[in-house]
Scaffold this active site. Structure first.
Site, PDB file in Angstrom:
ATOM      1  N   LYS A  30      33.744 -21.419 -41.338  1.00 45.15           N
ATOM      2  CA  LYS A  30      34.474 -20.267 -40.799  1.00 45.15           C
ATOM      3  C   LYS A  30      34.132 -20.112 -39.329  1.00 45.15           C
ATOM      4  CE  LYS A  30      33.679 -15.696 -41.506  1.00 45.15           C
ATOM      5  NZ  LYS A  30      34.029 -14.879 -40.334  1.00 45.15           N
ATOM      6  N   ASP A  57      38.843 -17.048 -38.602  1.00 48.08           N
ATOM      7  CA  ASP A  57      38.777 -15.630 -38.990  1.00 48.08           C
ATOM      8  C   ASP A  57      38.818 -14.748 -37.747  1.00 48.08           C
ATOM      9  OD1 ASP A  57      38.422 -13.301 -40.431  1.00 48.08           O
ATOM     10  OD2 ASP A  57      36.257 -13.559 -40.650  1.00 48.08           O
ATOM     11  N   LYS A  59      41.109 -12.184 -37.598  1.00 49.34           N
ATOM     12  CA  LYS A  59      41.592 -10.878 -38.088  1.00 49.34           C
ATOM     13  C   LYS A  59      42.648 -10.277 -37.164  1.00 49.34           C
ATOM     14  CE  LYS A  59      37.231  -9.785 -40.407  1.00 49.34           C
ATOM     15  NZ  LYS A  59      36.372 -10.878 -39.902  1.00 49.34           N
ATOM     16  N   ASP A  62      48.187  -7.008 -34.475  1.00 49.52           N
ATOM     17  CA  ASP A  62      48.990  -6.848 -33.256  1.00 49.52           C
ATOM     18  C   ASP A  62      50.441  -6.699 -33.702  1.00 49.52           C
ATOM     19  OD1 ASP A  62      49.971  -7.088 -30.548  1.00 49.52           O
ATOM     20  OD2 ASP A  62      48.165  -8.207 -30.047  1.00 49.52           O
ATOM     21  N   THR A 112      33.877  -5.153 -44.978  1.00 48.44           N
ATOM     22  CA  THR A 112      32.684  -4.982 -45.832  1.00 48.44           C
ATOM     23  C   THR A 112      31.596  -4.188 -45.116  1.00 48.44           C
ATOM     24  OG1 THR A 112      32.176  -7.234 -45.138  1.00 48.44           O
ATOM     25  CG2 THR A 112      32.915  -6.948 -47.382  1.00 48.44           C
ATOM     26  N   ARG A 205      24.808 -15.235 -42.158  1.00 50.51           N
ATOM     27  CA  ARG A 205      23.404 -15.138 -41.744  1.00 50.51           C
ATOM     28  C   ARG A 205      22.380 -15.539 -42.792  1.00 50.51           C
ATOM     29  NH1 ARG A 205      24.831  -9.448 -39.194  1.00 50.51           N
ATOM     30  NH2 ARG A 205      26.243  -9.648 -40.987  1.00 50.51           N
TER      31      ARG A 205
HETATM   32  O1  C5P Z   1      26.434 -13.135 -41.855  1.00 53.31           O
HETATM   33  P1  C5P Z   1      27.286 -12.625 -42.992  1.00 53.31           P
HETATM   34  O2  C5P Z   1      27.096 -13.365 -44.289  1.00 53.31           O
HETATM   35  O3  C5P Z   1      27.197 -11.133 -43.149  1.00 53.31           O
HETATM   36  O4  C5P Z   1      28.750 -12.994 -42.501  1.00 53.31           O
HETATM   37  C1  C5P Z   1      29.898 -12.519 -43.105  1.00 53.31           C
HETATM   38  C2  C5P Z   1      31.086 -13.037 -42.369  1.00 53.31           C
HETATM   39  O5  C5P Z   1      32.223 -12.532 -43.009  1.00 53.31           O
HETATM   40  C3  C5P Z   1      31.165 -12.645 -40.899  1.00 53.31           C
HETATM   41  O6  C5P Z   1      31.546 -13.820 -40.201  1.00 53.31           O
HETATM   42  C4  C5P Z   1      32.275 -11.604 -40.820  1.00 53.31           C
HETATM   43  O7  C5P Z   1      33.106 -11.776 -39.699  1.00 53.31           O
HETATM   44  C5  C5P Z   1      33.088 -11.919 -42.076  1.00 53.31           C
HETATM   45  N1  C5P Z   1      33.793 -10.794 -42.674  1.00 53.31           N
HETATM   46  C6  C5P Z   1      33.156  -9.674 -43.148  1.00 53.31           C
HETATM   47  N2  C5P Z   1      33.890  -8.645 -43.721  1.00 53.31           N
HETATM   48  C7  C5P Z   1      35.216  -8.744 -43.830  1.00 53.31           C
HETATM   49  C8  C5P Z   1      35.863  -9.903 -43.372  1.00 53.31           C
HETATM   50  C9  C5P Z   1      35.117 -10.920 -42.814  1.00 53.31           C
HETATM   51  O8  C5P Z   1      31.925  -9.605 -43.094  1.00 53.31           O
HETATM   52  N3  C5P Z   1      35.908  -7.801 -44.421  1.00 53.31           N
END
Ligand code: C5P
Length: 224
Positions: A30, A57, A59, A62, A112, A205
């Site tokens: 991603k 990603d 998002k 627009d 999230t 992460r």
């Molecule tokens: O580091 P972590 O596991 O929290 O990363 C989650 C990834 O998911 C991030 O790259 C973030 O941009 C993406 N994301 C998110 N919530 C959403 C959509 C995408 O955390 N609703």
């Protein structure tokens, strides 16, 4: 079997490529705004040249013509999956879906990192149930012709029931018990997400910041 997508929210393309090379059997990467703003389409091409599927990603939120143009550009770069905000509304989602071709477009429902209070401040009304909001936005996305949705694990069961078996449900905020939540609020463990109908899990992460990224990645793959 659900797919594991590793979110490379890293400061440089070099670090992302080095880490990807250390993860055996990796299929999906991603790329979000951090890497895309720094590295642009060259990194997308580099990953696809290595046989990896790129989930772009960004998002998009627009006007319809601009979002459709962005989708077309992603398609030309060989992107496999991309995100638009379902909050953009039916016209944006329909324009995006029409431009998608072989790109699997998924609609972001509720971030999230949002709790009900955060979402209330955005939409300017009381939000007693975030699940209802995710369901409403998920329906909009699928009705417009998108391949699926992005949602937290907390709304998974409801969304799978509402949307039926076909749409993809991409779940970020995946954390093992004891992991740091970071800025995520509505988290879920990988096996639970799979059990509730997720098709794709996004993990950033917990892998990218681990002392042993390969070990964490392999344990996650085994748990799927
Ligand atoms: O580091 P972590 O596991 O929290 O990363 C989650 C990834 O998911 C991030 O790259 C973030 O941009 C993406 N994301 C998110 N919530 C959403 C959509 C995408 O955390 N609703």
């Amino acid at each position: 079997m659900a797919e594991l997508i590793v979110a490379f929210d890293l400061p440089s393309g070099r670090e992302a490529l080095d880490l990807a090379a250390r993860l055996p059997g990796l299929r999906w990467v991603k790329i979000g705004p951090i890497l895309h703003v720094r590295e642009g389409p060259a990194l997308v091409r580099e990953f696809t040249a290595r046989g990896l599927r790129v989930f772009l990603d960004l998002k998009w939120h627009d006007i319809p013509s601009v979002v459709a143009g962005a989708v077309e550009a992603a398609r030309a770069q060989g992107v496999a999956m991309a995100t638009v905000h379902a909050l953009g509304g039916p016209a944006v989602l329909a324009a995006a879906a029409q431009a998608a071709g072989e790109v699997a477009l998924v609609g972001v429902t509720v971030l999230t990192s949002h709790e009900a209070g955060d979402f209330e401040r955005v939409v300017g009304r009381g939000v007693p149930d975030l699940g209802f909001e995710a369901e409403r936005l998920g329906r909009l996305a699928v009705a417009a012709g998108l391949r699926g949705v992005v949602a937290s694990g907390h709304e998974l069961t409801l969304l799978r029931e509402t949307l039926g078996p076909d749409p993809w449900i991409v779940v970020p905020g995946v954390r093992a018990p004891g992991d740091a939540a970071d800025d995520q609020v509505r988290t879920i463990a990988a096996p639970d997400a799979v059990g509730r109908g997720a098709t794709h899990l996004v993990v950033g992460r917990p892998i990218t910041r681990a002392a042993d990224p390969r070990g964490v990645y392999q344990r996650l793959m085994e748990s799927l």
